[in-house]
Structure formats: C-alpha cells, structure tokens
Scaffold this active site. Structure first.
Site, PDB file in Angstrom:
ATOM      1  N   GLU A   1       0.835  -1.199   0.000  1.00  0.00           N
ATOM      2  CA  GLU A   1       0.000   0.000   0.000  1.00  0.00           C
ATOM      3  C   GLU A   1       0.872   1.253   0.000  1.00  0.00           C
ATOM      4  O   GLU A   1       1.906   1.293   0.647  1.00  0.00           O
ATOM      5  CB  GLU A   1      -0.872  -0.037   1.262  1.00  0.00           C
ATOM      6  CG  GLU A   1      -2.019   0.936   1.285  1.00  0.00           C
ATOM      7  CD  GLU A   1      -2.885   0.761   2.546  1.00  0.00           C
ATOM      8  OE1 GLU A   1      -3.268  -0.378   2.887  1.00  0.00           O
ATOM      9  OE2 GLU A   1      -3.158   1.777   3.190  1.00  0.00           O
TER      10      GLU A   1
ATOM     11  N   GLU B   1      -2.880  10.596   3.046  1.00  0.00           N
ATOM     12  CA  GLU B   1      -4.116  10.870   3.790  1.00  0.00           C
ATOM     13  C   GLU B   1      -4.068  12.318   4.240  1.00  0.00           C
ATOM     14  O   GLU B   1      -3.045  12.773   4.763  1.00  0.00           O
ATOM     15  CB  GLU B   1      -4.233   9.971   5.024  1.00  0.00           C
ATOM     16  CG  GLU B   1      -4.794   8.599   4.716  1.00  0.00           C
ATOM     17  CD  GLU B   1      -5.127   7.832   5.989  1.00  0.00           C
ATOM     18  OE1 GLU B   1      -6.270   7.395   6.155  1.00  0.00           O
ATOM     19  OE2 GLU B   1      -4.221   7.682   6.828  1.00  0.00           O
TER      20      GLU B   1
ATOM     21  N   ASP C   1       0.222   5.311   0.636  1.00  0.00           N
ATOM     22  CA  ASP C   1      -0.857   6.156   1.167  1.00  0.00           C
ATOM     23  C   ASP C   1      -0.567   7.641   1.181  1.00  0.00           C
ATOM     24  O   ASP C   1       0.479   8.066   1.681  1.00  0.00           O
ATOM     25  CB  ASP C   1      -1.079   5.850   2.660  1.00  0.00           C
ATOM     26  CG  ASP C   1      -1.704   4.519   2.908  1.00  0.00           C
ATOM     27  OD1 ASP C   1      -2.394   4.017   2.029  1.00  0.00           O
ATOM     28  OD2 ASP C   1      -1.496   3.989   4.019  1.00  0.00           O
TER      29      ASP C   1
END
Ligand SMILES: *[C@@H]1O[C@H](CO)[C@@H](O)[C@H](O)[C@H]1NC(C)=O
Length: 287
Positions: free
Chosen positions: A107, A111, A109
């Site tokens: 993953e 955010e 990311d």
C-alpha cells in the site's frame, strides 16, 4: 549470504523483464473518471461531473463516500489533482492511496487530515509492504490545499516509490530488498479514495470533533493521469515508459526533497526512537 552474481541477477531481472514489456506494448493514458473509476460507496454522495472531468466526494453525518480505479497497476507514474474540504474540516479525512489486496498487501498512502479553519491540514503518508506498515511520515503543506487543485503523484518503479506534491518530491521509499526490506513489486494495486469521518483521532489526536453544522463536506478531483503498467489477466500493459520506469531523483530533486523535509515534515517514523526501542527499522538506517 548472497553471492555478487546472484545479487546482480536479482536486481537486473525485474528491470529487464519490465523493459521488455514496455518496449512491446503501450496503452493510452488520458481518460475520464467515467472510464477509469467506479464509485464504490456513499449512496449518491460521490458524483462524476463535467463529462467525466471532475469527481466530487462528500461526507455528511450519515455517510462518507469513495471510489476506486477500474484498473490495477503494477508500477507507474500516477497523478491526481485534489482540492480538499475547505473551511472547518476538522475530523474529516480524505484518503487517497494505492493498495493491493489480502493479508500481505502492499500500500502507498496519502491521507489528508482536516483541521479547524485557518489551521493547517496534515498530509500523512505511509508505505505498507507484505501487509506491514508503521512507516508514517507527516507533512504540512506550503500552500492552502483547499483553495485550488494541487497535484499529488506517486512514481512507483522497481527501484523506488517517490511521493510528490506539485512535482516536488517529499518522500522516497527505496528498494532495499538486498538488505532484507521488502519492496512492493509483484502485487498489482488499485487506486482508492474516500472521504470519511475520523473525528475519534484525526484532528489534534481526536480532541477536535467534526462540526456537522458545516456538512456536507466536499473534496474534488480532476486531472487524473496514469503513465503506468496496467495489470490484465496476469500480464502487464505499460504506457509512458522510459521516463518513469527508470526514473531516479537527480541532485536538484534530492535537494528540493531535503528542503521540504526540513521545513515541512512534522513526523518521521525514522527518527522516533521511543517507538522502536529495539532499534529503528532497517530502511531508516541506510542512506
Ligand atoms: C491542526 O492544527 C493544529 C494547530 O496548528 C496542529 O497542531 C495540528 O497538527 C493540525 N493538524 C491536525 C490534523 O490536527
């Protein structure tokens, strides 16, 4: 211990295999949200507008919303322009990430943690390999991310993952497999994004709650571009190759990244010795 020649082979083989695929196949990158993404949740709160050129997510007390890419990708340069929830966005989180599936997933990311009006958003980043994350780095931004669209990019190739903001690299995760650190290179990833309520932790550690008087909250997306290898039926179809596939940061880019990290980084797992009393993760100890 690895012999020198097996080390060279394990480094060169994936690169050679990718170069072959890149040379033989190519695919068009430009598209519209209608062609490239599916709205996955939110019961009408996510909308594709302007003939597929704009996507908006919204969040109210009942639900957030989200979308995901139709394609899965294995390496690429993936750009998306985001304009985040304006005003009092405290408690809201806009997540934008690439992820494979399953318990040993990889993953990448981004955010965005909302804040009170006038207080800065936090850009939270992380990398998971083989199901394991704990590699958070957080930044403030050098602009107001709610006023205009800004481009958030990932360059993911066999050598490294680079996070970029408006073309400026902010973080790199290198392939250090030869030093025993796993690297995402064999599981294709989809792109996901969602806008949701996380007021139990997002803003000042959960102290500041979402003010539902400001709902619905809206984040907008445009300018998606993937120069990438699309994973289809066990094979890979690549586009825009030659630039990103063997991209390495030059000295200028490295200097820009260092400057962002010294001026805007607010958390780095690699310097959090309290969190790792048995020693920092391996990738943090290698230059
Ligand atoms: C919100 O603003 C406060 C005050 O400037 C800051 O301490 C905090 O890191 C900001 N971001 C979040 C997500 O709380």
């Amino acid at each position: 211990m690895m012999t020198t020649s097996s080390m060279v082979n394990s480094l060169l083989l994936p690169i050679f295999a990718c170069a072959l695929l890149v040379a033989t196949l190519s695919a068009a990158a430009a598209g519209s949200f209608n062609n490239d993404f599916d709205i996955t949740w939110g019961d009408g709160r996510a909308k594709i507008l302007n003939n597929g050129q704009l996507l908006t997510l919204s969040l109210d007390k009942a639900s957030g919303s989200g979308f995901q890419s139709k394609s899965e990708y294995l390496f690429g340069k993936i750009d998306m322009q985001l304009k985040l929830v304006p005003g009092n966005s405290a408690g809201t989180v806009t997540a934008y990430y690439l992820s494979s599936q399953g318990p040993t997933h990889d993953e990448i990311d981004f955010e965005f943690l909302g804040n009170l009006s006038g207080d800065p958003y936090t850009l939270h980043t992380n990398v998971f390999t083989q199901g394991k994350g704990n590699r958070e780095m957080q930044f403030k931004l050098w602009f107001d991310p709610t006023k205009d669209f800004h481009t958030y990019s990932v360059i993911w190739n066999p050598q490294q993952i680079i996070f970029m903001v408006d073309g400026t690299p902010i973080r790199v995760f290198r392939n250090l497999e030869t030093r025993g650190v796993s690297f995402p290179k064999s599981q294709a990833m989809r792109i996901y994004s969602s806008l949701w309520n996380a007021d139990d932790w997002a803003t000042r550690g959960g102290l500041i709650k979402t003010d539902w008087n400001n709902a619905p909250f809206t984040a907008s997306y445009q300018g998606f571009n993937a120069d990438a290898c699309v994973w289809i039926g066990g094979g890979s179809r690549c586009s825009g190759a030659g630039t990103w596939m063997d991209y390495e940061m030059d000295v200028t880019s490295q200097k820009r990244m260092s400057s962002v990290q010294s001026n805007y980084m607010i958390y780095n797992y690699c310097t959090d010795r309290k969190r790792f009393p048995q020693g920092l993760p391996t990738e943090c100890t290698i230059n």
